[in-house]
Design an enzyme around this catalytic site. Structure first.
Site, PDB file in Angstrom:
ATOM      1  CG  ASP A   5      -5.919  -8.619  -7.756  1.00 56.95           C
ATOM      2  OD1 ASP A   5      -5.023  -7.909  -8.267  1.00 56.95           O
ATOM      3  OD2 ASP A   5      -6.257  -8.519  -6.561  1.00 56.95           O
TER       4      ASP A   5
HETATM    5  C1  BGC Z   1      -3.943  -6.201  -5.688  1.00 58.92           C
HETATM    6  C2  BGC Z   1      -4.882  -5.264  -6.408  1.00 58.92           C
HETATM    7  C3  BGC Z   1      -4.107  -4.301  -7.267  1.00 58.92           C
HETATM    8  C4  BGC Z   1      -3.228  -5.082  -8.212  1.00 58.92           C
HETATM    9  C5  BGC Z   1      -2.446  -4.211  -9.184  1.00 58.92           C
HETATM   10  C6  BGC Z   1      -2.910  -6.816  -6.601  1.00 58.92           C
HETATM   11  O1  BGC Z   1      -1.931  -7.458  -5.891  1.00 58.92           O
HETATM   12  O2  BGC Z   1      -4.693  -7.217  -5.052  1.00 58.92           O
HETATM   13  O3  BGC Z   1      -5.687  -4.592  -5.474  1.00 58.92           O
HETATM   14  O4  BGC Z   1      -4.979  -3.451  -7.950  1.00 58.92           O
HETATM   15  O5  BGC Z   1      -2.321  -5.845  -7.448  1.00 58.92           O
HETATM   16  O6  BGC Z   1      -1.419  -3.536  -8.578  1.00 58.92           O
END
Ligand code: BGC
Length: 763
Positions: free
Chosen positions: A288
């Protein structure tokens, strides 16, 4: 004659099966040969570069080749980019990769296409309340069609985190509290995005997230610690992830939280032993956002240590933080990472690009014509409106206030009555908010000319303007009104007094759920509660239309307001869809997939809990029983609950046998009657309780459901076939098996109101 046919068909199907199996085999040989050849040409730096998914920065069309990111792309230090919107921008950066980098390896383009692209569907929690797998699959299919028409080939969805804590803001992004339902939805979403052929230009690769247990953050506070037994992981939290693997999801995203004291991003047991070895996952795993860097704050070590640990645990791609890019060469020299693991990760990324057809045509998803004609189309919007109207949950309808008449005067009051920006809900990255429909517009259009609509704001989202700022990020303001609360309330009361019925559009703003939007108090905010109170005092019929991304505590509303329709955030067509249901053009059929507690102190409150050694038997309160002094154990609305404008009644449960053996099948059936005066849809739910086990078992577990349409007065016999497969669970040794004994079979319209019978099943 019939026999010959059967044999011929059987032989034919064998040939087809072996042909498809050999096709698949030769496909994978071809892919392996291609990737082998390419990897032979790659330097160590180029291999590590494929593992890098940097933040895109601000890419300006026409100037992409001069951007900082372009410099890295030319040097072969970027594997992909994400959240860039438009074919023009994506084409520009892809051009840099395939024309100016040494090996011309195309980039993969990801985006958070979570519940639709420009045509926005209801937030995932709402979608799950349709219990309609075909509709959910269609929503993902349309999202994939639109996103791929705009240059995207990879989505950071489905989010399949089980959540039992409505304080957690990200409960909005998942499918509720149940592992069985969550697994069906995970599969439907993967099928919808990926279709049957990932190389087609209108399918995109799914990324199942957040692996794993993110929804069990302590105290519902985002990113917080998770600690639970392995039995609970396997039985209650892992199944949707495993289902996504079975459905062929091309990628996974690691979660931010720790598991067994090790951050998921660096957790080898999770990423390699469970995901790859036990479940056979073949795709790639991305972190993530800055997941590796956050391991420093978790207390695992410096960036080099964290990156090495993540890579060796099974991470293949590093989102934003560039830890893998910058520290891996050194780690390889020092022997804390292996070349074999770098190669394996690089191979997974290249394979994903191969499967998406990017090596055949890096511009496969960059078709200006498609971008102009396939996004936010009338057909897609129609589907979104239809699906949204199936996701709303009617919680109360005393005196049949609903549906509304298409005549007379309606007072539409509340901070969410005339707002577009909040309708799509959280995580609507690609949405054009101006395209969304407000409830006011929907009511006017669906109600027609014979309805007079008076409007007043009534209150702000909350008294606290700072809270409102925090809850209105990403351009989703509710346009705070600077008038004193008493003035706004008085204006609302005045129009209420002139109306036949009042529709109060209240609840949360879109950004009161989603990432980093946890709440410790999950009531409707005080300013709006006070508005509701003042409007109720007019004595006029009141309908609450509740916008929310989580279960709210609605005990007071349930006790005091005659009609409540929970509409979540319904997407770009929300305004129309809500009006369709309010006026009765659509009979509501959604059922809750999360429990609505009476108060925050009851959390976690979920239907499939264990019995304990001192369950409350009979009425609350009982001393020395598992209950509270100040509140009963009941929810306000149980899992599976939802009303309709008609009524459904259930006959007696019939079981085909009372004692079974081995692999026999039990048939459980029941008559369901639409005993009201309108046609409607009912979601018939099957629950099973395993009375005795080698480990304790939940008081009930969802094992099947059917959404059935019944005409007014019609009765249908609904049956479920139950086999030992439905009785299996992970035991103390994490063996997935069933145990003989007594089972209670329950069927009903929600998890509380069921008809039951019992059987014994021997091995
Ligand atoms: C979130 C994810 C997301 C990623 C990309 C993160 O902060 O937890 O769910 O896909 O950002 O935007």
């Amino acid at each position: 004659m019939k026999r010959i046919w059967v044999i011929t068909l059987f032989l034919f199907s064998l040939t087809v099966q072996s042909q498809t199996a050999s096709d698949a085999k030769s496909d994978s040989y071809r892919m392996k040969a291609f990737v082998d050849a390419l990897m032979k040409k790659m330097t160590l730096e180029e291999k590590i570069g494929q593992l890098n998914l940097p933040g895109s920065g601000d890419i300006v069309t026409g100037q992409a080749s001069n951007s900082d990111i372009a410099k890295k792309i030319k040097e072969g230090k970027v594997g992909g980019l994400f959240n860039i919107k438009s074919v023009a921008k994506i084409r520009d950066v892809q051009k840099v990769a395939v024309e100016q980098s040494r090996l011309k390896i195309p980039l993969i383009f990801g985006m958070d296409v979570i519940h639709g692209y420009e045509t926005v569907f209801p937030i995932p929690l709402a979608l799950s309340c349709t219990w309609d797998m075909q509709a959910i699959e269609r929503s993902a299919r349309i999202a994939a069609q639109e996103a791929s028409a705009d240059g995207i080939c990879w989505t950071f969805s489905p989010m399949v985190d089980i959540a039992r804590d409505p304080r957690w803001g990200r409960i909005a992004e998942g499918n509720g509290e149940d592992a069985y339902l969550g697994s069906q939805i995970a599969k439907a979403m993967v099928r919808g995005y990926q279709g049957t052929d990932l190389s087609k230009n209108n399918t995109i690769m799914a990324c199942t997230k957040h692996y794993a247990l993110y929804g069990a953050a302590e105290a519902g506070r985002d990113y917080n610690t998770v600690d639970m037994s392995h039995q609970r992981m396997y039985n209650d939290y892992f199944p949707p992830f495993k289902a996504a693997v079975e459905a062929g999801a091309g990628s996974f995203m690691a979660s931010f939280n720790e598991i067994d004291g090790v951050p998921a991003t660096g957790n080898k047991w999770l990423l390699t032993d469970v995901l790859r070895k036990q479940w056979g996952f073949k795709g790639f795993v991305v972190t993530d956002y800055t997941g590796i860097n956050e391991m420093i704050e978790h207390g695992i070590g410096d960036l080099q240590t964290a990156s090495a640990r993540a890579l060796m645990a099974g991470i293949d791609m590093d989102m934003v933080g560039e830890g893998i890019l910058t520290t891996t060469p050194k780690s390889l020299k020092e022997g804390i990472v292996t070349l074999q693991r770098i190669d394996e990760a690089c191979r997974k990324i290249l394979e994903a690009k191969y499967k998406l057809g990017l090596f055949d045509d890096p511009y496969r998803y960059c078709d200006d014509k498609r971008a102009k004609t396939e996004i936010f189309t009338a057909d897609n919007r129609k589907e979104a409106r239809n699906i949204a109207s199936q996701s709303f949950v009617l919680l109360k309808n005393q005196g049949n206030i609903l549906p509304l008449k298409k005549g007379g005067t309606i007072a539409l009051i509340g901070p969410l009555a005339d707002n577009k920006q909040n309708m799509p809900g959280t995580w609507s990255v690609a949405a054009n908010f101006e395209n969304a429909t407000s409830l006011l517009t929907g009511l006017k259009e669906v109600g027609g000319n014979n309805v007079k609509i008076l409007t007043a704001r009534g209150s702000n989202l909350d008294y606290d303007s700072l809270f409102e700022d925090r809850a209105g990020m990403f351009g989703k303001s509710l346009h705070r009104d600077s008038r004193p609360p008493s003035v706004m309330v008085q204006e609302a009361v005045d129009i209420a007094n002139q109306a036949d019925v009042i529709v109060l559009a209240v609840g949360e703003s879109a950004e009161m759920t989603g990432e980093s939007s946890s709440r410790s108090n999950i009531e409707i905010p005080a300013a709006q509660k006070s508005l509701i109170n003042s409007i109720l005092r007019t004595g006029k019929p009141v309908v609450l239309v509740v916008f929310t991304g989580r279960p709210l505590t609605l005990q007071w509303e349930q006790d005091n307001v005659p009609a409540i329709l929970n509409v979540w955030f319904g997407g770009s067509e929300a305004g129309y869809a809500i009006a369709d249901v309010l006026f009765g053009d659509v009979n509501p059929s959604g059922k809750l997939t999360t429990t609505f507690p009476q108060n925050v102190g009851q959390i976690p409150l979920y239907y499939n809990h264990k019995n304990t050694g001192r369950p409350l038997q009979g009425q609350w309160f009982q001393k020395f029983r598992s209950n509270y002094l100040d509140v009963s154990n009941d929810p306000v609305y149980p899992f599976g609950f939802g009303l309709s404008y008609t009524q459904f009644s259930y006959g007696d449960l019939k079981l085909s046998s009372s004692s079974l053996k081995g692999n026999q099948t039990l048939k459980a059936s029941i008559d369901v009657t639409n005993s009201g005066t309108r046609d409607g849809k009912e979601i018939v739910q099957l629950y099973i309780r395993d009375k005795v086990g080698s480990t304790t078992r939940p008081v009930k577990e969802l094992k099947g459901f059917q959404k059935v349409e019944l005409k007014a007065g019609e009765t249908k016999n609904i049956s479920f076939n139950i086999t030992p497969e439905d009785l299996r669970f992970y035991n103390y040794n994490l063996k997935y098996d069933w145990e003989p004994g007594e089972f209670v079979i329950m069927i009903g319209g929600n998890s509380r109101d069921v008809k039951s019978g019992s059987v014994t099943w021997s091995k």
